[in-house]
Write a protein that holds these residues in place. Structure first.
Motif, mmCIF file in Angstrom:
data_model
loop_
_atom_site.group_PDB
_atom_site.id
_atom_site.type_symbol
_atom_site.label_atom_id
_atom_site.label_comp_id
_atom_site.label_asym_id
_atom_site.label_seq_id
_atom_site.Cartn_x
_atom_site.Cartn_y
_atom_site.Cartn_z
ATOM 1 N N PHE A 21 0.835 -1.199 0.000
ATOM 2 C CA PHE A 21 0.000 0.000 0.000
ATOM 3 C C PHE A 21 0.869 1.248 0.000
ATOM 4 O O PHE A 21 2.006 1.225 0.461
ATOM 5 N N GLU A 22 0.281 2.329 -0.492
ATOM 6 C CA GLU A 22 0.889 3.639 -0.347
ATOM 7 C C GLU A 22 -0.170 4.599 0.182
ATOM 8 O O GLU A 22 -1.356 4.455 -0.108
ATOM 9 N N ARG A 23 0.275 5.566 0.983
ATOM 10 C CA ARG A 23 -0.629 6.571 1.543
ATOM 11 C C ARG A 23 -0.883 7.668 0.527
ATOM 12 O O ARG A 23 0.018 8.066 -0.207
ATOM 13 N N CYS A 24 -2.115 8.160 0.553
ATOM 14 C CA CYS A 24 -2.496 9.292 -0.288
ATOM 15 C C CYS A 24 -3.181 10.322 0.601
ATOM 16 O O CYS A 24 -3.783 9.964 1.616
ATOM 17 N N LEU A 25 -3.115 11.563 0.218
ATOM 18 C CA LEU A 25 -3.810 12.594 0.974
ATOM 19 C C LEU A 25 -5.313 12.387 0.851
ATOM 20 O O LEU A 25 -5.823 12.034 -0.217
ATOM 21 N N ASN A 26 -6.005 12.618 1.952
ATOM 22 C CA ASN A 26 -7.466 12.539 1.967
ATOM 23 C C ASN A 26 -7.994 13.970 1.980
ATOM 24 O O ASN A 26 -7.861 14.666 2.988
ATOM 25 N N PRO A 27 -8.588 14.428 0.882
ATOM 26 C CA PRO A 27 -9.047 15.819 0.833
ATOM 27 C C PRO A 27 -10.190 16.113 1.812
ATOM 28 O O PRO A 27 -10.466 17.267 2.113
ATOM 29 N N TYR A 28 -10.833 15.077 2.338
ATOM 30 C CA TYR A 28 -11.968 15.261 3.240
ATOM 31 C C TYR A 28 -11.595 15.143 4.716
ATOM 32 O O TYR A 28 -12.392 15.491 5.578
ATOM 33 N N HIS A 29 -10.395 14.616 4.994
ATOM 34 C CA HIS A 29 -10.019 14.404 6.397
ATOM 35 C C HIS A 29 -8.502 14.282 6.471
ATOM 36 O O HIS A 29 -7.946 13.208 6.232
ATOM 37 N N GLN A 30 -7.827 15.369 6.831
ATOM 38 C CA GLN A 30 -6.365 15.398 6.787
ATOM 39 C C GLN A 30 -5.692 14.383 7.710
ATOM 40 O O GLN A 30 -4.613 13.894 7.414
ATOM 41 N N SER A 31 -6.331 14.045 8.833
ATOM 42 C CA SER A 31 -5.681 13.123 9.764
ATOM 43 C C SER A 31 -6.030 11.662 9.495
ATOM 44 O O SER A 31 -5.613 10.783 10.239
ATOM 45 N N SER A 32 -6.783 11.409 8.432
ATOM 46 C CA SER A 32 -7.138 10.033 8.072
ATOM 47 C C SER A 32 -6.774 9.807 6.609
ATOM 48 O O SER A 32 -7.604 9.983 5.720
ATOM 49 N N PRO A 33 -5.511 9.414 6.351
ATOM 50 C CA PRO A 33 -5.074 9.269 4.961
ATOM 51 C C PRO A 33 -5.827 8.153 4.247
ATOM 52 O O PRO A 33 -6.425 7.278 4.861
ATOM 53 N N LEU A 34 -5.779 8.229 2.941
ATOM 54 C CA LEU A 34 -6.319 7.160 2.101
ATOM 55 C C LEU A 34 -5.176 6.209 1.778
ATOM 56 O O LEU A 34 -4.009 6.601 1.742
ATOM 57 N N TYR A 35 -5.525 4.961 1.532
ATOM 58 C CA TYR A 35 -4.526 3.950 1.196
ATOM 59 C C TYR A 35 -4.875 3.355 -0.154
ATOM 60 O O TYR A 35 -5.998 2.923 -0.386
ATOM 61 N N ALA A 36 -3.874 3.350 -1.040
ATOM 62 C CA ALA A 36 -4.035 2.790 -2.388
ATOM 63 C C ALA A 36 -3.114 1.590 -2.529
ATOM 64 O O ALA A 36 -2.008 1.573 -1.985
ATOM 65 N N LEU A 37 -3.585 0.598 -3.256
ATOM 66 C CA LEU A 37 -2.737 -0.558 -3.553
ATOM 67 C C LEU A 37 -1.614 -0.139 -4.490
ATOM 68 O O LEU A 37 -1.839 0.592 -5.454
ATOM 69 N N THR A 38 -0.411 -0.594 -4.223
ATOM 70 C CA THR A 38 0.714 -0.389 -5.127
ATOM 71 C C THR A 38 0.639 -1.459 -6.222
ATOM 72 O O THR A 38 -0.231 -2.338 -6.195
ATOM 73 N N ASP A 39 1.551 -1.414 -7.165
ATOM 74 C CA ASP A 39 1.607 -2.463 -8.190
ATOM 75 C C ASP A 39 1.790 -3.837 -7.545
ATOM 76 O O ASP A 39 1.145 -4.806 -7.949
ATOM 77 N N LEU A 40 2.648 -3.901 -6.517
ATOM 78 C CA LEU A 40 2.841 -5.157 -5.795
ATOM 79 C C LEU A 40 1.535 -5.595 -5.141
ATOM 80 O O LEU A 40 1.165 -6.773 -5.192
ATOM 81 N N GLY A 41 0.824 -4.658 -4.535
ATOM 82 C CA GLY A 41 -0.450 -4.968 -3.895
ATOM 83 C C GLY A 41 -1.483 -5.469 -4.886
ATOM 84 O O GLY A 41 -2.203 -6.436 -4.615
ATOM 85 N N ILE A 42 -1.561 -4.838 -6.029
ATOM 86 C CA ILE A 42 -2.515 -5.247 -7.071
ATOM 87 C C ILE A 42 -2.186 -6.651 -7.568
ATOM 88 O O ILE A 42 -3.068 -7.504 -7.687
ATOM 89 N N ARG A 43 -0.904 -6.897 -7.843
ATOM 90 C CA ARG A 43 -0.493 -8.234 -8.300
ATOM 91 C C ARG A 43 -0.758 -9.299 -7.237
ATOM 92 O O ARG A 43 -1.261 -10.381 -7.541
ATOM 93 N N SER A 44 -0.429 -8.982 -5.992
ATOM 94 C CA SER A 44 -0.615 -9.947 -4.912
ATOM 95 C C SER A 44 -2.094 -10.249 -4.696
ATOM 96 O O SER A 44 -2.473 -11.406 -4.496
ATOM 97 N N PHE A 45 -2.935 -9.230 -4.749
ATOM 98 C CA PHE A 45 -4.371 -9.460 -4.587
ATOM 99 C C PHE A 45 -4.906 -10.295 -5.751
ATOM 100 O O PHE A 45 -5.681 -11.227 -5.542
ATOM 101 N N SER A 46 -4.460 -9.986 -6.939
ATOM 102 C CA SER A 46 -4.884 -10.753 -8.117
ATOM 103 C C SER A 46 -4.450 -12.214 -7.995
ATOM 104 O O SER A 46 -5.235 -13.135 -8.282
ATOM 105 N N ASP A 47 -3.236 -12.436 -7.547
ATOM 106 C CA ASP A 47 -2.743 -13.802 -7.349
ATOM 107 C C ASP A 47 -3.551 -14.527 -6.271
ATOM 108 O O ASP A 47 -3.879 -15.708 -6.410
ATOM 109 N N ALA A 48 -3.881 -13.825 -5.191
ATOM 110 C CA ALA A 48 -4.681 -14.415 -4.116
ATOM 111 C C ALA A 48 -6.068 -14.796 -4.640
ATOM 112 O O ALA A 48 -6.587 -15.874 -4.329
ATOM 113 N N MET A 49 -6.654 -13.945 -5.441
ATOM 114 C CA MET A 49 -7.992 -14.223 -5.959
ATOM 115 C C MET A 49 -7.968 -15.366 -6.970
ATOM 116 O O MET A 49 -8.939 -16.132 -7.065
#
Length: 157
Positions: free
Chosen positions: A86-114
């Motif tokens: 995962f990587e953190r992203c800014l949350n425009p609606y709540h500065q103290s609660s970042p958003l989390y996005a899957l990285t390329d590794l995360g996307i591949r790993s989730f796809s492999d798990a599925m």
């Protein structure tokens, strides 16, 4: 004091107990399934929330989507960010609660798990009629919705 539930409530209690047992087994078997991908069921679950949403989510959003605590989601996110899923992203609606996005590794790993889960699930449903599976899903979804009603307080009957 011995309160006898009505027959439908007694069956619902048995369903609840079966779901608790099922959850434990699913987590254990899920851990076995995704271990070669450096995942656990908890990690897979957190990844799934973001993957299924199709957009970055905050820890509270992940927790709500997957029925886990915010602290549990945050714990997994911290570890998985460190491990590159995962990587953190800014949350425009709540500065103290970042958003989390899957990285390329995360996307591949989730796809492999599925992909592994698809083979596993195919084997689990071999002898189960499709109609029965639909009915089970529908029943569990109705029970889930009913859980929004308040729980009784001590002394209620």
């Amino acid at each position: 004091m011995n309160i006898q539930p009505n027959p439908k409530a007694a069956i619902l209690t048995e369903i609840m107990l079966a779901v608790f047992r099922l959850q434990g087994r699913l987590l254990k078997k899920g851990d076995e399934l995704v271990k070669p991908l450096n995942l656990t069921s908890a990690r897979w679950q957190v990844m799934g929330a973001v993957a299924l949403a199709g957009k970055p989510l905050s820890a509270p959003q992940i927790a709500e989507a997957m029925g886990i605590t915010r602290q549990g989601a945050q714990k997994q996110l911290n570890k998985m960010e460190k491990d590159g899923f995962f990587e953190r992203c800014l949350n425009p609606y709540h500065q103290s609660s970042p958003l989390y996005a899957l990285t390329d590794l995360g996307i591949r790993s989730f796809s492999d798990a599925m992909a592994l889960e698809t083979v596993w699930a195919d084997g689990l449903v071999t002898d189960l009629p499709l109609q029965r599976l639909h009915e089970t899903l529908q029943t569990l979804n109705v029970i889930h919705e009913q859980l929004d009603s308040p729980v009784p307080k001590k002394g209620d009957r």
